[in-house]
Design a protein around this motif. Structure first.
Motif, PDB file in Angstrom:
ATOM      1  N   PRO A 285      -5.185  -5.175   2.318  1.00 57.50           N
ATOM      2  CA  PRO A 285      -4.726  -5.931   1.150  1.00 57.50           C
ATOM      3  C   PRO A 285      -3.201  -6.018   1.071  1.00 57.50           C
ATOM      4  CG  PRO A 285      -6.532  -4.496   0.554  1.00 57.50           C
ATOM      5  CD  PRO A 285      -6.205  -4.185   1.980  1.00 57.50           C
TER       6      PRO A 285
ATOM      7  N   ALA B 195      -2.965   9.160   4.135  1.00 56.19           N
ATOM      8  CA  ALA B 195      -4.176   8.599   3.528  1.00 56.19           C
ATOM      9  C   ALA B 195      -3.733   7.576   2.486  1.00 56.19           C
ATOM     10  CB  ALA B 195      -5.007   9.692   2.870  1.00 56.19           C
ATOM     11  N   TYR B 196      -4.475   6.475   2.434  1.00 58.31           N
ATOM     12  CA  TYR B 196      -4.110   5.463   1.436  1.00 58.31           C
ATOM     13  C   TYR B 196      -4.594   5.884   0.060  1.00 58.31           C
ATOM     14  CZ  TYR B 196      -2.309   2.603   5.050  1.00 58.31           C
ATOM     15  OH  TYR B 196      -1.530   2.161   6.070  1.00 58.31           O
ATOM     16  N   TRP B 197      -3.747   5.695  -0.930  1.00 59.67           N
ATOM     17  CA  TRP B 197      -4.095   6.031  -2.309  1.00 59.67           C
ATOM     18  C   TRP B 197      -3.907   4.823  -3.187  1.00 59.67           C
ATOM     19  CZ3 TRP B 197      -6.311  10.398  -4.187  1.00 59.67           C
ATOM     20  CH2 TRP B 197      -6.449  11.447  -3.254  1.00 59.67           C
ATOM     21  N   GLN B 198      -4.795   4.713  -4.163  1.00 63.70           N
ATOM     22  CA  GLN B 198      -4.647   3.650  -5.141  1.00 63.70           C
ATOM     23  C   GLN B 198      -3.379   3.939  -5.951  1.00 63.70           C
ATOM     24  OE1 GLN B 198      -8.097   1.831  -6.745  1.00 63.70           O
ATOM     25  NE2 GLN B 198      -8.152   1.410  -4.579  1.00 63.70           N
TER      26      GLN B 198
ATOM     27  N   GLN C 114       0.852  -1.191   0.000  1.00 65.51           N
ATOM     28  CA  GLN C 114       0.000   0.000   0.000  1.00 65.51           C
ATOM     29  C   GLN C 114       0.886   1.240   0.000  1.00 65.51           C
ATOM     30  OE1 GLN C 114      -3.182  -0.316  -0.423  1.00 65.51           O
ATOM     31  NE2 GLN C 114      -3.435  -2.477   0.117  1.00 65.51           N
TER      32      GLN C 114
ATOM     33  N   GLY D  66     -12.346   8.488  -4.965  1.00 62.59           N
ATOM     34  CA  GLY D  66     -12.345   7.100  -5.398  1.00 62.59           C
ATOM     35  C   GLY D  66     -10.963   6.505  -5.391  1.00 62.59           C
ATOM     36  N   ALA D  67      -9.945   7.361  -5.617  1.00 62.37           N
ATOM     37  CA  ALA D  67      -8.577   6.857  -5.668  1.00 62.37           C
ATOM     38  C   ALA D  67      -7.946   6.821  -4.290  1.00 62.37           C
ATOM     39  CB  ALA D  67      -7.742   7.735  -6.595  1.00 62.37           C
ATOM     40  N   MET D  68      -8.649   7.400  -3.292  1.00 58.05           N
ATOM     41  CA  MET D  68      -8.062   7.440  -1.950  1.00 58.05           C
ATOM     42  C   MET D  68      -8.492   6.196  -1.193  1.00 58.05           C
ATOM     43  SD  MET D  68      -7.914  10.724   0.492  1.00 58.05           S
ATOM     44  CE  MET D  68      -9.015  10.237   1.780  1.00 58.05           C
ATOM     45  N   MET D  69      -7.785   5.143  -1.435  1.00 58.34           N
ATOM     46  CA  MET D  69      -8.235   3.835  -0.952  1.00 58.34           C
ATOM     47  C   MET D  69      -7.074   2.854  -1.041  1.00 58.34           C
ATOM     48  SD  MET D  69     -11.404   2.316  -0.418  1.00 58.34           S
ATOM     49  CE  MET D  69     -12.584   2.970  -1.574  1.00 58.34           C
ATOM     50  N   THR D  70      -7.129   1.849  -0.180  1.00 58.25           N
ATOM     51  CA  THR D  70      -6.132   0.801  -0.319  1.00 58.25           C
ATOM     52  C   THR D  70      -6.346   0.058  -1.637  1.00 58.25           C
ATOM     53  OG1 THR D  70      -7.619  -0.555   0.993  1.00 58.25           O
ATOM     54  CG2 THR D  70      -5.732   0.390   2.144  1.00 58.25           C
ATOM     55  N   VAL D  71      -5.278  -0.515  -2.151  1.00 60.18           N
ATOM     56  CA  VAL D  71      -5.330  -1.234  -3.421  1.00 60.18           C
ATOM     57  C   VAL D  71      -5.526  -2.719  -3.157  1.00 60.18           C
ATOM     58  CG1 VAL D  71      -4.012  -1.805  -5.485  1.00 60.18           C
ATOM     59  CG2 VAL D  71      -3.792   0.452  -4.458  1.00 60.18           C
TER      60      VAL D  71
ATOM     61  N   GLU E 177      -8.937   8.328   6.714  1.00 61.28           N
ATOM     62  CA  GLU E 177      -8.138   8.186   5.496  1.00 61.28           C
ATOM     63  C   GLU E 177      -7.166   7.027   5.586  1.00 61.28           C
ATOM     64  OE1 GLU E 177      -8.681  12.606   3.807  1.00 61.28           O
ATOM     65  OE2 GLU E 177      -6.701  12.146   4.586  1.00 61.28           O
ATOM     66  N   LEU E 178      -7.008   6.480   6.792  1.00 57.54           N
ATOM     67  CA  LEU E 178      -6.148   5.311   6.930  1.00 57.54           C
ATOM     68  C   LEU E 178      -6.981   4.034   7.075  1.00 57.54           C
ATOM     69  CD1 LEU E 178      -3.274   6.773   9.145  1.00 57.54           C
ATOM     70  CD2 LEU E 178      -3.201   6.191   6.722  1.00 57.54           C
TER      71      LEU E 178
ATOM     72  N   GLY F 162     -10.383  11.777  -7.616  1.00 58.60           N
ATOM     73  CA  GLY F 162     -11.269  12.158  -6.533  1.00 58.60           C
ATOM     74  C   GLY F 162     -11.062  11.230  -5.363  1.00 58.60           C
TER      75      GLY F 162
END
Lengths: 395, 375
Positions: free
Chosen positions: B116, A87-90, A81, B62-67, B361-362, B60
């Motif tokens: 993940p 903040a986590y980012w894709q 990650q 939508g991209a601020m998320m674990t992969v 955000e974490l 936006g």
């Protein structure tokens, strides 16, 4: 007699071959034994593998944020990650999958970075280890457009070529100096080169510290520096100690290599989004480098070379700054900048030795020449001038 | 393992770049402007001339998320299933006619995937983090058979009322690896409680994952004044079936041992309920048993979007201790019951998260997917 000798030689060669092959075979057997029996398994204690990650390049553009990371772990590492500003980012990874030791991969994040603000990146690996990277000031990474390259060339010319040219323009005045004046100028050259040697070495070691551990920064810097020094000494001395134009050329080459390293570092800083403060700093740097031109001119004061020679020396000493800027902003990483600076430091050391030897040959005082007032004054003036003008461009 | 990052750019060469910027300032500004068109954020007015780097598609939230996704099959537990997965033990009757409820619990070392691709060497109850959500009825006799299959001494310290020798602290129910202990006490008081390991060092044992929900339902017969409410809380009654009940254990993980959490979640897996929103049937009121066991951060919170709820602090009352709020805060080990309904809402996704934005955000953020009826 004529026939027995070759036969004996062949026999001796065969014997040598056997003695050469024996240790190699023994080693191959040892390797096979270690691989098959795994005697190191007793050391495994369930601890997770040691991980190391180095950030080599950061690119900020319309697509967000891209990071070139190099793995230096004991085993291949998996980037699981990526956090930006907590903040986590894709992200996508290219190439995907675990990153083998010593290999690099690009991490690409669609991150809406803010112009002029700081961002903190944190990479989390599959073991939960984290590696942080700060973007001090976010600015768009220069693209390889003609305009950008031209702009960088302009700065390269200002900090590399112009000062050398200005220094060389003192040539007509310097021609009139006497023996003591000459001693002063040559020792001035040594003084300025001494400053550059320390400066380049320190810079190289510092950059080496930022590079991935796999490059063994300090060792690489020392080896590259000593190697280039010995090589240039060997080349320079292949037909006796260099004098006159040859010596000037070596001085120009040494300074040029230093400027290449500096250019790489400047370009890399530019690519990393470093923001700047003002024109006077560039002018300060230019002033700082004027001494380089005087140093190059010193050994050829008696020769009256043609105009194109001056142009050539100027380009040799200053031109690499432009090339370094380009390379640095387009593709280099800390380890390559460190390598270039180390090679430059070796080259400068060679020139110091040659100019020192030249200085000693000028009179009949040999080593004692360094104790004379003009030489001591020159050494002090060269180093001091560089030191003081360097203060203009440091904060 | 963080590599210290120094402000290495503000040096001689960077100053040169200042010169570059000054020398060719116009050119740089031009290219910067081209790359940094002010974004048209919906609902966010961007003043003219403000330079915002958000022109890129997919940048936006939508991209601020674990992969990626956590493999629940390998993990052996699923955060969504955990929401409704009550462990009611096995029931028998004591000679005096009282109900005896027996739970089987084990301690196990287990590597779990908390986000993940991130493996965490956890200490678990029954192989999962959080441990099983135990549920009993007020007044029952509880027997918890605890076996320690792990590599360290562990215990179960129940929040509730019990004898000193059942406290699960050193000297009272601490279980060495390979050993067993039976905790036995009456289920009281009713409410939303928790249990956790009380071996030393306490912080490490809790952070490693040794905690879980412990809910005691009120006995309607003992609460005649609020019998209706008590029946709605009591698992298995028709009144209770009319509710949609969820158990949420707010937790977090420090993966690099720097005493700060890298991942925040409800039921362990970061972003689990963003990727798989929790289905809520519009007409069924919602009751959340919310427990905070977050380690390293003193306070956690719960904020519900577009709705308000009643809150029962510790769950030990049958009337709300807070009425009509949309945010509650909980210190570590604090817990309570939230009750709300989406009956008047239009179907759609309604977010919930702590109002510590960093936690959100974490990973500690999720969605309720409010639907007309289960398909």
């Amino acid at each position: 007699m004529n026939e027995t000798l070759p036969r004996a030689a062949i026999r001796a060669a065969k014997t040598n071959l056997v003695w050469l092959a024996l240790p190699l075979i023994a080693f191959a057997i040892a390797v096979a034994w270690i691989l098959s029996t795994d005697p190191l398994s007793g050391f495994r204690n369930g601890a997770p593998p040691i991980e190391n990650l180095t950030f080599e390049r950061t690119v900020l553009d319309d697509n967000g944020l891209s990071l070139l990371v190099r793995a230096g772990g004991s085993e291949p590492m998996t980037v699981a990650q990526v956090q930006v500003d907590d903040a986590y980012w894709q992200f996508t990874q290219d190439p995907p999958g675990p990153i083998a030791r010593g290999r690099a991969a690009w991490l690409k994040l669609p991150f809406p970075w803010m112009l002029g603000e700081a961002h903190a990146v944190k990479v989390v690996t599959s073991t939960g280890a984290t590696f942080a990277h700060n973007i001090a000031v976010a600015v768009p990474t220069p693209q390889a457009t003609t305009g950008q390259l031209r702009l960088q060339a302009l700065v390269g010319v200002i900090v590399g070529i112009v000062p050398v040219a200005v220094g060389l323009m003192f040539y007509p005045v310097l021609r009139g100096v006497g023996r003591k004046g000459m001693d002063f100028l040559l020792s001035l050259t040594i003084g300025l080169l001494g400053f550059l040697l320390v400066d380049a070495s320190a810079e190289a070691l510092e950059l080496a510290g930022e590079a991935a551990a796999v490059f063994q920064g300090p060792v690489m810097v020392v080896l590259a520096g000593v190697g280039s020094f010995l090589m240039l000494m060997a080349i320079g001395r292949r037909s006796g100690a260099p004098t006159g134009l040859a010596l000037s050329t070596y001085i120009a080459l040494g300074i040029g290599l230093h400027n290449l390293g500096e250019g790489l570092a400047i370009g890399a800083a530019f690519a990393a989004g470093s923001a700047g403060l003002g024109t006077f700093l560039v002018l300060g740097f230019a002033l700082h480098n004027v001494t380089e031109g005087i140093g190059i001119a010193a050994p050829i004061l008696k020769h009256r070379p043609q105009a194109w020679v001056f142009a050539g020396l100027t380009l040799l000493a200053g031109g690499p700054a432009v090339i370094g800027m380009w390379l640095g902003s387009l593709a280099t990483s800390a380890q390559w900048s460190a390598l270039a600076l180390a090679v430059g430091a070796g080259a400068i050391l060679q020139v110091i030795v040659e100019v020192g030897a030249y200085l000693m040959r000028q009179g009949d005082r040999r080593g004692d020449i360094f104790l004379t007032p003009p030489v001591m004054a020159g050494l002090a003036a060269g180093a001091t001038f560089m030191y003081l003008t360097a203060a203009l461009v440091k904060i | 393992m963080d590599k210290p990052t120094r402000p290495d750019l503000m040096r001689r060469r960077s100053l040169l770049m200042g010169g570059l910027a000054a020398a060719g300032g116009t050119a740089i500004c031009t290219s910067a402007a081209l790359g940094q068109q002010p974004a048209s954020h919906a609902g966010h007015a961007v003043p003219a001339g403000t330079v915002v780097a958000d022109p890129m598609p997919g940048m936006g939230h939508g991209a601020m998320m674990t992969v990626g996704d956590v493999d629940s099959a390998v993990n052996g537990f699923d955060p969504t299933d955990m929401l409704t997965d009550w462990d009611t033990g096995t029931v028998s009757t004591l000679p005096d006619g009282r109900t005896l409820r027996t739970f089987e619990m084990t301690a196990e070392d287990r590597e779990i995937e908390i986000a993940p691709g991130i493996r965490f060497p956890a200490w678990t109850y029954n192989g999962r983090v959080p441990g099983p959500a135990l549920r009993a009825k007020e007044g029952e006799r509880l027997r918890i058979v605890f076996r320690n299959y792990a590599s360290h001494p562990h215990s179960i310290h129940f929040h509730g009322i019990h004898a000193a020798r059942m406290d699960g602290v050193p000297g009272a129910g601490m279980v060495d690896p390979g050993d067993e202990f039976v905790y036995e006490f009456d289920a009281k008081p009713f409410g939303c409680h928790l249990y956790h390991c009380h071996a030393m060092p306490l912080r490490r044992h809790i952070h490693k994952g040794m905690y879980g929900a412990f809910v005691i339902d009120p006995d309607p017969e003992r609460r005649p004044e609020h019998a209706e409410v008590a029946r709605s809380r009591l698992l298995g009654t028709p009144e209770n079936a009319g509710w949609q009940e969820l158990v949420m254990v707010m937790n977090a993980f420090d993966t690099n041992f720097d005493a700060e959490n890298e991942f925040y979640a409800v039921n362990t897996v970061a972003h689990a309920f963003m990727k798989r929103p929790i289905r809520i049937v519009k007409d069924k009121p919602v009751r959340i048993y919310l427990i905070n066991v977050i380690e390293f951060d003193p306070i956690n919170s719960f904020h519900l979007h577009a709705n308000f709820f009643d809150y029962y602090d510790q769950g030990t009352t049958l009337t709300p201790t807070l009425k009509t709020v949309d945010l509650i805060t909980q210190c570590q080990a604090q817990r309570g019951i939230l009750e709300f309904t989406f009956a008047e809402h239009e179907p759609g996704l309604y977010m919930f998260h702590p109002h510590q934005t960093e936690f959100t955000e974490l990973g500690w953020v999720g969605m309720f997917d409010v639907v007309e009826a289960l398909a």
